[in-house]
Every structure is written in C-alpha cells, then in structure tokens.
Enzyme design. Structure first.
Site, mmCIF file in Angstrom:
data_model
loop_
_atom_site.group_PDB
_atom_site.id
_atom_site.type_symbol
_atom_site.label_atom_id
_atom_site.label_comp_id
_atom_site.label_asym_id
_atom_site.label_seq_id
_atom_site.Cartn_x
_atom_site.Cartn_y
_atom_site.Cartn_z
ATOM 1 N N HIS A 112 -11.386 41.976 10.960
ATOM 2 C CA HIS A 112 -11.675 42.940 12.013
ATOM 3 C C HIS A 112 -11.863 44.351 11.460
ATOM 4 C CE1 HIS A 112 -11.581 44.305 16.192
ATOM 5 N NE2 HIS A 112 -10.878 45.344 15.758
ATOM 6 N N HIS A 138 -14.349 43.101 22.603
ATOM 7 C CA HIS A 138 -12.944 42.796 22.876
ATOM 8 C C HIS A 138 -12.862 41.355 23.386
ATOM 9 C CE1 HIS A 138 -9.158 45.454 23.355
ATOM 10 N NE2 HIS A 138 -9.550 45.405 22.120
#
Lengths: 224, 742
Positions: B44, B90
């Site tokens: 990430h 998200h």
C-alpha cells in the site's frame, strides 16, 4: 447596505451566500464569526447552510448557544432582517426565533435536487418583490428538512399568513408542504431550500434572486 | 524483543525484506521499528510490485506543475491558478464496514488535496459492487452499496465539497471485493501551493488535528501475543471518520498557511505519524526527531508501536518556521483544534522516535521511503482470462428489440444513478455547471474564467478480455467525455485495482494495463500526475476483473456546458465518428452480451487512437462554434442506449441505421470514437468533420415523444415511447433496492 453572513464551525454555504450577495446581487457582505458578541454595523443577517457543529446532538442544537446568537436575537427583536437557510433555518428553530422543528426526511435519506416552490405570501420583507402564487425553482440539499409543528402552530402560521413557501411536490414529508416560514413580526425567515444556489444563470436558475432583492430593498432603519 | 520468523511473517515481511532491514540499520530492528518498516514497506505504501512499471507512465506536459510523488498532482489553469487532484481507493475497508470505509476514503483524499494548500471543490467516485439481483449475495451487495453511498454522502456533504459525478457498475467478481475509488480536486494560487518537503534544521514539527487513538492499527497481522497483552483491547481495523473535524482542519490549515509560517505539511494517512514524518524528512533530505509523549492522545497507555501505526483520521503534520509557532497555534486554537510541537527537523536524515525517555526507533528516512523493496514480479505469461476468444457458434437472435432496449436501459449498469447521487450535495460551493449524470462533470473556478471538466472511467469487462486495450479504451472514453463538453485534457490520475500480483497471470494484467494507459495517455496528452494502486483484491482465490480507473481532467472556458438530453423537436441528429461496425467477436464484451445474453466472450471494441483523437478535436471545435444543442458520447450499450439517454428529457427521435443482418450489432455495439449531437447546423458540422478527417453524418431528427430506429430498408427496429424509456431508466435502481428496504 451590508449583509452579515454568520460563520459557525461547520457552516459550509457561507461562501455561497457571500458570493450571491456580493457577486450576483452586487451588494456588500461580510462574514461574522460565531463567537462574536456583536453583529457590527450590518443591516441584515444570513444564517447559512452547512453542518454547524457537525449537526451533532441535533441540527442547530449546539449552534444556538454560540455567542453570536444572542446578538442575532437582539437584532431580530429590534426589527432587523434575519434569513436562515437550511442549517440556518434549523438554528433559528432551535434558538426559538421560529416555531416548530425540522425532522429527518421521510425517506431517511439526504436529498439534493431542484424543487418547485410556491410563494405563499408577498407580504414580507423577503418576498415583497415576488407575487403570491409565483413558482420558484430552487434547490434543496438536506437530510433533516421535514418541517414539523403541532396542529395549533400550523393553524396559526396559516391564519397569520406566515407560511412563506410551500413545496409543489413535497420531497421530505414536511407538514402541510411547508418549505419556509416567517416569525410573527415577519422580519425573520427560515427556509430549507437554498436561494443562494439559484442566483446565477450558470447554476440553472435565478429564482433565488427575488428573495435577496426583496430583503435588500426592505432594510429597515434601525435605532441601534 | 526477539525477532522470530513468526513475528516477521506476522508483519507481512519476507525473510529477504527482513535481511534488508538488518543491513540498512546495521543491526536488528526493535519491535517498534519492525512495525514501522512493515507499514512503510507494505504494498500500500511502497508500491513495491508496481513501481518499476509505473515509471513507464508519462508524467510531464504543458499544464503539469507537479507530477507524481507529492500528495496530489498539480496543473496550471492560467491566471496564476492551479488545481490539485488525485484518486485513491478504499476498497478493503469498504467491504468490512461500508459506511465508515467509504467515508474515510473521502476524508483521506480530501486531506491529500488541502494539504497542498488547495481548497477541495469537487469529488467524484468510481464504484463497483457485486450484482444487486439474482445471486446468493445480492442482499449483501445491496447493503454494501447503500452503506458506501451513505458513507460518501455523510462525509462529503458535511465537509462541504460537492460530489459531482462518477460511475457505478456491477459484476459478480466485485461481490467480495467492492471497489470504492474516490477522486478529489481542489484549487489554489500557483504561488501558494504547499509541499510535503521538510527543511530548516531546528524547525519545529507540529502535530495538528484529531487526537491519536488505537483505531486503524495496521491490518490482519496484529495477532501477536505481545500486542494483545499490551493493548488489552482489539479495535477494528477500519477507522472512523469525523467530517466536521475535517472541515475545521481544512479551514484551519488554509488559514494557517496564509500566515507564511508553514514550511511543509503532510496529512497523516496510511501509517499515520510514521509515513508523514519519514516522507517529509526523506523528500527534504533531513531528519526528524519526534517525542511521542507530546502527541495528543485519545486514551492513556498507548505504546510507541501503537501511536506510530495508528491511522486515526483528520490529523496533519507540519513543519513551521522556528520562532513562529505561536502564529500557527493561534489559528488552530481559533478552530478548536489541537496543535502541539512534537519534534524538530534535524540534519542527520534519521527518523528518531522517543517515548517515555526511551529511544524507540532510529531509522534513516531514505531506508523507509526510497530503499523500500522493488519487485519485478514474474509476468511473462498471458494475462488471466477464462472467457472464450471466439463468439458462440450461434449468437441467439433477438426476439424483441424493444424489450431488449428497455431491459438494458433499466439494468443496474445502465440505469439512472439518481438514487445514488441525489444523496450527495452536488451543488455546494455553487460551482457545479454539470453535475452527476452528465458525460463529464464541470465545475467553474470562480476566481478565473475557466472551468474544469472531469471524468472517471474504467471497464473491467474490457480489461478482463484485454487489459492493454481495455485500459486504452478507458483513457479514450475519459477524453471523449471531456471533448463532449468542449474541454481539452490537461492531466490524469489513475487507480489500478487488481488481484494478487504474486500470480504471474495477474501481474501480467497489471503490466499490460499500465502500458496501455501509458500509450493512451501519451497519445491524448493526458500525463499522469499521481494515483493509487490497490492490489490483492481477491476473495477465496478469485480475483476481481482487472479494473484500472482513469480520472482525467480538462480545461474549458466557463459557460453553460452542452447537455446530454435533446432540447427541441426538429433538430438534426449527427453521429460524429460514424457507425463503426461491431463484429461478432467484439460484440461479446458489451452490455448486450452481459444483460441480454448473460455471456462474455471475445475482445473489447477496437480502438484507433488517431481516429479517436480526431473525433475529439472535431467535437471541441463544434462546441466552440456553438453548433451542438446537445451531445452525448456513445459508450456502454451502444447507439440505442445513447439515444435513449438523450431522450430522457422528453424529446424523442427518429433515426435510420444501415441495414445489416444483425441489427443488435448496429444498435448495441460499443465501438468507441462516436458522439451523438443534435444541431440546427449539420452542414457546418459536416465541414468540420471533413476538415478533421472524421466520418459521420446526419442519422435522423428529433421529434415528439417516441424513439424510433429504422434500418435503411425502412423496417422499424425500435419503436418505444420516450415516457417508457424514462420511466424504466429512472426506476431501475430504486426498484432493485426496494427488496432491501421492504
């Protein structure tokens, strides 16, 4: 002629109200921070839309305790013009300047769309440049816009010609289709639809102009 | 604490990565340091699987002020003004907790924008869910959809940013992996852009915003005995957003920036305090000392490990000029926010963390940021796909084209998303010239005479069949949407949503898609200025369709944009770009094959990028000349669906298409490079088309109340009432969701 636009923590239509008055109406507007104890030398007051204090507890429930609200009450009591839009309407209701309450929309969802309003009275400083029955296209954007009051209050509002605007198609379950109301003295207006969003041809409607134009034309001479 | 293979594995680090940590530090890391590395070197934060490929993307262009590497990309719009924009995903949090997952997705990207000094003026979102009907998970999929939508509405509406557009599509592969990609754009003066580059030895490092809590401490790996003992309580990994606090943070940051006392600023997003401090230090080539005892804390007893890895929302880290702290504090006090000095900028390039008098971590900043692992994962295999390349031996012939059209128009992918976007305040800030439902959203920049057009696009089906071509088609469609309102592309951001990159056939999808984006973005002059990569979108070994989502912004003079819907009867209908026949193989990638035939095969539509660009140039000229009364680009569902959407304003049309043996291909084929225009000046448009070498011509005329499509033999293929189309289009989604609320 100067219009004060109140800014509470969480107000988010304050810039839009300022822009409409300043740019679209070529008037003068200034921001007034919520912890001010005075309104300065303004001639009218706008309580803008938004989420004052995040709408925590209840819409407008915390903002009514901001220091500036005492100044607004005094200003209104002296006959000054006060308009509350959306969250501003909710604050006026919480502050006791207008009767009733604003509940969650009947569908329990936030609704943003242009609606048609019928002008119910031209007898007020906010609607004098409109004609009774005139239909305005003005957007709404709220989750808690269902106007509620007991039967007696509703009857009284109608008997005293204090319903300023009604929805042609009720979007939120408001009692008797009420979109905006006046106080008894007719110098305080609260409405859920956003006239400041309907002041510029690029926004699709200029039907909000009449409300602000009326207000600016009817500024009373106050003894301060 | 003893470093064991189990502990290392729990932190999702490989042995090789651990060895690299040891060599960078010259010693074994502490437990706290291991946590810091595990987050900063996570996929990430580090983009370790994608970085070497992301380098292939074009990043410069005539509008670009700031390319990738900052919190957001920045492009100039003239008159000394710039816009900052980026997209971010998200996905995983939105599956676990749809409302807060989506809400904090909005919050995160907004901070990325206003940390640059830019006030957010638009949000768009690209959403993917599992099918809302006809599967075992339909109800769950609907719940995720409604949760995500209310989360976005909750955060954006309260914050006061209009949500002006986006897309929402459905496929089975997103059932366990919904995609929530949020795009935001903000505006500021070019000379007032703030960067996240720490400088000035001895300058104070100031923490502002929400207090730090135990929420969001990183992911699944936190099951170690030590951790649970110390923390007593396990908190959910999804953070909770407070849009009111974020609104205050926005106003306070923008006001504080005006004092001139701020040197650098960065939001605390993923990995919170850790990533913001080491990235600011690394960019500036300096070190940062932090004393965790000074960090505002929501609860007592937090460890250094917890504070460094907390992902509590609505926090910022900034570097101020020494001696001017009080100017900054005064602004934050006004807005009722915490602002405290928690550290200083140092010359040695180290991130040094102290807690309760103990040195908890001491890591060279570059080790965390620049030295993060980079992998060239194997991808020398064909990209994963299960669908056949050839069309079925016999594609069933339509028995009722009218019924097919109505079914398509009311299908989840193609129906009106009004139920969604009416929950968003798409008008606040009174800049929205074209909002949800338009081909491109358009917001004006009040301080200038310019407006920004924005489009998000991605088609997982196309990319599944051919990731490279699918990605190019997404870029082309974004740019076509911009052209339809008369805007010229300035720059792009992308969100790459893929499965597990450790599987070569998935990695091949990613590489192919990136290369396709690179090629198309170069071609259409839309350099990439930032974005996000979301990998491991898999459930039970089943990955999502490769879904690169492009967000491209364009520039246009402020004016009322050309609408989609027909405006009057008797206008000529021009099909800019021409009919562009679809063959049986390419028909398998479209909505007709999906909705009516419940099938998927073949290849995505064929794209000729040179031709596509000529169509855009012609369209912009047509808009500039004021010749288009309405315009709508052809995409999902092809010509018949595009016509139907243009009819939802109540004006109908009569159109003639070439007679071919398979009318479905002509009506529903999804060939790109086409735009439907209604006009009173078809001859002038013909001249413009000729000059640009673009096919097309008049295909019909607008008329009252019906949509009729005939072939050139005179046979009526489609004949439906506009009111039926509108009804079907508008009720598609609410009707589906009624089952949930019944």
């Amino acid at each position: 002629m100067k219009v004060g636009v109140l800014v509470f923590p969480g107000s988010n239509c304050d810039h839009d109200a300022w822009y409409a008055i300043h740019q679209n109406l070529k008037g003068h507007a200034e921001f007034i921070w919520h912890d001010s104890h005075t309104l300065g030398d303004v001639d009218a007051v706008v309580l803008p839309g938004g989420f004052s204090y995040g709408d925590y507890l209840r819409c407008g429930a915390i903002a009514r305790f901001s220091p500036v609200m005492q100044a607004v009450k005094n200003f209104a009591a002296d006959g000054g013009l006060v308009i509350g839009v959306c969250n501003g309407f909710q604050i006026l209701v919480e502050a006791g300047l207008l009767p009733g309450a604003l509940l969650r929309n009947v569908g329990l969802r936030f609704i943003c769309k242009e609606v048609a309003l019928r002008t119910e009275t031209a007898d007020s400083p906010f609607t004098s440049k409109l004609s009774k029955g005139q239909v305005l296209r003005i957007p709404i954007a709220h989750g808690e816009g269902q106007y509620f009051a007991d039967q007696r209050t509703l009857d009284e509002l109608e008997a005293e010609d204090r319903v300023a605007f009604r929805y042609l198609e009720n979007p939120n379950g408001s009692a008797r289709d009420i979109a905006g109301i006046l106080n008894r003295e007719r110098n305080v207006l609260g409405m859920m639809p956003h006239p400041e969003r309907a002041c510029d041809p690029l926004m699709g409607s200029t039907d909000g102009l009449g409300i602000f134009q009326s207000m600016l034309a009817n500024i009373p001479v106050l003894t301060k | 604490m003893k470093m064991t293979p189990e502990l290392i594995a729990q932190h999702q680090l490989t042995q090789g990565e651990y060895d690299k940590i040891v060599s960078l530090l010259g010693r074994e890391p502490s437990y706290t340091e291991l946590g810091v590395f595990s987050v900063m070197w996570s996929e990430h934060c580090s983009y370790k699987s994608s970085r070497i490929h992301l380098r292939k993307l074009p990043t410069t262009g005539k509008y670009v002020v700031q390319g990738p590497g900052e919190n957001a990309g920045v492009v100039g719009i003239g008159g000394g003004w710039v816009v900052a924009f980026k997209i971010e995903s998200h996905n995983h949090p939105s599956y676990i907790e749809p409302f807060q997952g989506a809400a904090t997705g909005v919050g995160g990207i907004l901070r990325d924008i206003f940390t640059m000094g830019a006030r957010p003026i638009a949000v768009l979102d690209s959403l993917r869910f599992g099918r809302p009907e006809g599967t075992a998970t339909s109800v769950l999929n609907q719940q995720i959809l409604t949760g995500v939508v209310s989360g976005i509405a909750h955060y954006g509406n309260c914050f006061g940013v209009p949500t002006v557009g986006g897309e929402c599509l459905f496929e089975d592969c997103y059932s366990g992996n919904p995609l929530v990609n949020v795009f935001a754009l903000g505006v500021c003066k070019e000379n007032e852009v703030f960067y996240a580059k720490a400088s000035g030895i001895g300058n104070p490092v100031i923490y502002v915003g929400a207090k730090t809590g135990r929420d969001g401490i990183h992911g699944a790996s936190m099951a170690s005995a030590e951790f649970t003992e110390e923390s007593k309580q396990k908190r959910p990994n999804v953070q909770v957003g407070d849009p009111f606090l974020e609104k205050l943070l926005l106003e306070a940051c923008i006001e504080a920036m005006k004092t001139g006392a701020i040197v650098a600023i960065q939001d605390m997003g993923a990995a919170g305090l850790t990533s913001s401090s080491c990235e600011m230090g690394s960019r500036g080539g300096v070190g940062i000392d932090i004393d965790l005892d000074l960090v505002p804390q929501r609860e007592p007893g937090m460890t250094a490990y917890e504070m460094l890895l907390s992902e509590s929302q609505e926090r910022m880290l900034l570097v101020a000029e020494k001696g001017r702290e009080e100017e900054v504090f005064r602004v934050f006090r006004k807005w009722g926010l915490d602002a405290v000095t928690i550290g200083t900028v140092t010359p040695d390039g180290n991130l040094r963390i102290r807690h309760k008098g103990k040195l908890e971590a001491e890591i060279p900043n570059p080790a965390l940021a620049d030295e993060a692992p980079k992998y060239d994962r194997p991808h020398n295999v064909p990209p994963f796909r299960k669908a056949p390349l050839d069309p079925p031996a016999e594609i069933p012939a339509s028995s009722d084209l009218n019924a097919d059209l109505l079914r398509l128009v009311g299908s989840p992918d193609l129906c009106s998303k009004r139920w969604i976007w009416e929950q968003y305040d798409y008008q606040v800030r009174t800049n929205t010239l074209a909002g949800p439902g338009a081909d491109a959203a358009v917001v004006r920049v009040k301080e200038t005479d310019q407006s920004i057009a924005m489009s998000l696009d991605g088609n997982g089906r196309y990319c599944y069949l051919d990731p490279r071509e699918g990605a190019k088609l997404a870029v082309a469609e974004c740019c076509r949407n911009l052209a339809t309102v008369g805007a010229e592309p300035m720059a792009a951001t992308n969100n790459l949503n893929f499965g597990n990159p450790e599987r070569p056939e998935i990695m091949a999808q990613l590489v192919e898609a990136i290369e396709g984006i690179a090629e198309a973005c170069s071609h259409f002059d839309a350099p990439i200025t930032g974005g996000n990569v979301s990998l491991y979108n898999e459930t039970l070994g089943e990955g999502i369709y490769p879904t690169p989502v492009l967000g491209i912004i364009g520039l246009m003079k402020t004016a009322a944009p050309v609408p989609i819907a027909f405006r009057r009867e008797g206008a000529s209908l021009v099909l800019l770009g021409g009919f562009r026949r679809t063959d049986a193989q390419r028909f398998g990638s479209g909505e007709y094959a999906k909705v009516i035939l419940n099938n998927l095969w073949g290849l995505p539509p064929a794209l000729d990028m040179d031709y596509e660009k000529r169509v855009h140039d012609a369209m912009r000229e047509i808009v500039a000349a004021g010749l288009a009364e309405s315009a709508h680009d052809l995409s999902d569902g092809g010509l018949a669906v595009t016509l139907s959407e243009a009819c939802t304003g109540a004006i109908g049309a009569r159109v003639t298409v070439p007679g071919v043996d398979r009318a479905e291909f002509e009506l529903f084929g999804e060939a790109p490079s086409r735009i439907l225009i209604s006009t009173s000046a078809p001859e002038q448009i013909a001249q413009i088309m000729l000059r640009h070498g673009v096919d097309g011509g008049v295909i019909g005329v607008t008329m009252n109340s019906r949509l009729q499509i005939a072939n050139d033999g005179g046979a009526l293929l489609i004949d439906v009432a506009v009111s039926d189309l509108k009804q079907t289009f508008e009720t598609g989604l609410p009707a589906l969701l009624k089952t949930l609320h019944a």
